[in-house]
Design a protein around this motif. Structure first.
Motif, PDB file in Angstrom:
ATOM      1  N   SER A  52      -2.098  -4.335   9.735  1.00  0.00           N
ATOM      2  CA  SER A  52      -1.633  -3.024  10.191  1.00  0.00           C
ATOM      3  C   SER A  52      -2.384  -2.582  11.442  1.00  0.00           C
ATOM      4  CB  SER A  52      -1.766  -1.977   9.075  1.00  0.00           C
ATOM      5  OG  SER A  52      -3.083  -1.900   8.594  1.00  0.00           O
ATOM      6  N   THR A  53      -3.673  -2.921  11.527  1.00  0.00           N
ATOM      7  CA  THR A  53      -4.446  -2.591  12.728  1.00  0.00           C
ATOM      8  C   THR A  53      -3.865  -3.301  13.945  1.00  0.00           C
ATOM      9  OG1 THR A  53      -6.472  -2.336  11.421  1.00  0.00           O
ATOM     10  CG2 THR A  53      -6.734  -2.633  13.788  1.00  0.00           C
ATOM     11  N   ALA A  54      -3.575  -4.582  13.798  1.00  0.00           N
ATOM     12  CA  ALA A  54      -3.010  -5.354  14.912  1.00  0.00           C
ATOM     13  C   ALA A  54      -1.655  -4.796  15.333  1.00  0.00           C
ATOM     14  CB  ALA A  54      -2.875  -6.819  14.507  1.00  0.00           C
ATOM     15  N   ARG A  55      -0.865  -4.372  14.375  1.00  0.00           N
ATOM     16  CA  ARG A  55       0.474  -3.859  14.698  1.00  0.00           C
ATOM     17  C   ARG A  55       0.389  -2.524  15.440  1.00  0.00           C
ATOM     18  NH1 ARG A  55       5.839  -3.603  10.788  1.00  0.00           N
ATOM     19  NH2 ARG A  55       7.274  -3.969  12.500  1.00  0.00           N
ATOM     20  N   TYR A  56      -0.507  -1.656  15.018  1.00  0.00           N
ATOM     21  CA  TYR A  56      -0.692  -0.388  15.730  1.00  0.00           C
ATOM     22  C   TYR A  56      -1.178  -0.644  17.159  1.00  0.00           C
ATOM     23  CZ  TYR A  56      -0.128   2.548  11.547  1.00  0.00           C
ATOM     24  OH  TYR A  56       0.371   3.202  10.443  1.00  0.00           O
ATOM     25  N   CYS A  57      -2.142  -1.531  17.301  1.00  0.00           N
ATOM     26  CA  CYS A  57      -2.699  -1.822  18.631  1.00  0.00           C
ATOM     27  C   CYS A  57      -1.642  -2.461  19.536  1.00  0.00           C
ATOM     28  CB  CYS A  57      -3.914  -2.732  18.508  1.00  0.00           C
ATOM     29  SG  CYS A  57      -5.353  -1.939  17.753  1.00  0.00           S
ATOM     30  N   LYS A  58      -0.830  -3.355  18.971  1.00  0.00           N
ATOM     31  CA  LYS A  58       0.226  -4.010  19.748  1.00  0.00           C
ATOM     32  C   LYS A  58       1.205  -2.985  20.316  1.00  0.00           C
ATOM     33  CE  LYS A  58       3.983  -7.379  19.366  1.00  0.00           C
ATOM     34  NZ  LYS A  58       4.731  -8.290  18.455  1.00  0.00           N
ATOM     35  N   ASN A  59       1.493  -1.952  19.539  1.00  0.00           N
ATOM     36  CA  ASN A  59       2.405  -0.903  19.982  1.00  0.00           C
ATOM     37  C   ASN A  59       1.693   0.225  20.728  1.00  0.00           C
ATOM     38  OD1 ASN A  59       5.340  -1.312  18.721  1.00  0.00           O
ATOM     39  ND2 ASN A  59       3.847  -2.094  17.247  1.00  0.00           N
ATOM     40  N   ARG A  60       0.418   0.022  21.010  1.00  0.00           N
ATOM     41  CA  ARG A  60      -0.409   0.961  21.780  1.00  0.00           C
ATOM     42  C   ARG A  60      -0.531   2.318  21.098  1.00  0.00           C
ATOM     43  NH1 ARG A  60       1.323  -0.415  28.091  1.00  0.00           N
ATOM     44  NH2 ARG A  60       0.860  -2.658  27.944  1.00  0.00           N
ATOM     45  N   TYR A  61      -0.573   2.307  19.756  1.00  0.00           N
ATOM     46  CA  TYR A  61      -0.813   3.522  18.994  1.00  0.00           C
ATOM     47  C   TYR A  61      -2.289   3.592  18.599  1.00  0.00           C
ATOM     48  CZ  TYR A  61       4.259   3.999  18.604  1.00  0.00           C
ATOM     49  OH  TYR A  61       5.596   4.133  18.869  1.00  0.00           O
ATOM     50  N   ALA A  62      -3.149   3.530  19.603  1.00  0.00           N
ATOM     51  CA  ALA A  62      -4.592   3.631  19.365  1.00  0.00           C
ATOM     52  C   ALA A  62      -5.288   3.996  20.671  1.00  0.00           C
ATOM     53  CB  ALA A  62      -5.151   2.326  18.821  1.00  0.00           C
ATOM     54  N   ASP A  63      -6.327   4.805  20.570  1.00  0.00           N
ATOM     55  CA  ASP A  63      -7.183   5.135  21.713  1.00  0.00           C
ATOM     56  C   ASP A  63      -8.359   4.163  21.648  1.00  0.00           C
ATOM     57  OD1 ASP A  63      -9.045   6.179  23.495  1.00  0.00           O
ATOM     58  OD2 ASP A  63      -8.571   8.263  23.013  1.00  0.00           O
ATOM     59  N   VAL A  64      -8.222   3.026  22.327  1.00  0.00           N
ATOM     60  CA  VAL A  64      -9.200   1.942  22.199  1.00  0.00           C
ATOM     61  C   VAL A  64     -10.606   2.337  22.661  1.00  0.00           C
ATOM     62  CG1 VAL A  64      -9.766  -0.422  22.880  1.00  0.00           C
ATOM     63  CG2 VAL A  64      -7.405   0.181  22.296  1.00  0.00           C
TER      64      VAL A  64
END
Length: 254
Positions: A61-73
């Motif tokens: 789920s973390t990878a999927r959120y990051c792939k869709n740019r739903y994270a403030d890295v």
């Protein structure tokens, strides 16, 4: 211990359900941890093995959120690091300490949190003024450490608490908050998993089998957040809070 076939039949489907819920709003431990106990796994082994399956699913789920740019890295990186530290400390503390005091604190806090979620229908921030970058970082990093420590020590509801702090206090939108929550939750899972691994408490065969179902649940659940946003998150957050409250209260009478 060597689990029998019945243990797999009990744990795996319930871990899938738990992971689906966890990917959306956190709190999957409310389902998965009792599943291990129902299957006859001793409490410390159940907590440890649950971290194995949970960590595997959270990666997805973390990878999927990051792939869709739903994270403030940039914000997630320091949060990840402090959550690692906090969770490792909490996990080691859990091996030697009773959790009764923490449960009493949660009984007081959970109704307040549930009221906030019910009142805030959009699950978005109600802040009257824009936070400075320093203020936002301070809130998020502090919450990540404190809640990460809680995750290592006890666990259920971790993702829900992170999500509520990120949206309510730090002013993050729901999708970005969900992505950052998963990144921090991954850190706390990995740190606790490391501590439990060295304690020899993990039932590896059962944990690996459950991990497959955890991955599937997290993949489907994270996809629903990406598509439906707050419409799916809010009702599940409320459900998780109610179940967590019931579980904690009932624990004092068992």
């Amino acid at each position: 211990m060597e689990p029998g076939i019945v243990s797999y039949l009990i744990v795996c489907p319930l871990v899938f359900l738990a992971s689906f819920v966890d990917a959306i709003a956190g709190g999957g431990g409310l389902i998965s941890l009792p599943a291990y106990l129902l299957a006859g796994v001793p409490i410390h082994n159940a907590i440890a093995t649950n971290k194995l399956s949970s960590a595997a699913g959270t990666v997805i789920s973390t990878a999927r959120y990051c792939k869709n740019r739903y994270a403030d890295v940039p914000l997630a990186v320091p949060s990840f690091l402090v959550a690692l530290l906090g969770s490792f400390m909490g996990a080691n503390l859990a091996l030697i300490t009773s959790d009764k005091v923490l449960k009493l604190m949660l009984i007081a806090v959970l109704p307040v949190v549930a009221f906030y979620v019910l009142k805030n229908k959009s699950m978005e921030s109600k802040l009257k003024r824009q936070l400075t970058k320093r203020q936002k970082y301070a809130i998020v990093i502090t919450a990540s450490f404190v809640i990460g420590t809680y995750d290592g020590f006890y666990g259920p509801g971790t993702g829900t608490f992170l999500l509520l702090v990120y949206t309510g206090l730090a002013g993050m939108d729901i999708r970005t908050a969900s992505g950052n929550t998963k990144i921090v939750n991954l850190a706390s899972n990995l740190a606790a998993l490391g501590a439990f691994f060295f304690s020899g408490k993990i039932v590896v065969t059962l944990g690996l089998a459950a991990a497959v179902f955890s991955i599937a649940g997290h993949y489907i659940g994270s996809g629903m957040v990406i598509k439906n946003g707050t419409r799916i998150v809010r009702p599940i957050v409320v459900t998780v809070l109610v179940l967590l409250f019931i579980k904690i209260v009932s624990g004092f009478f068992v």
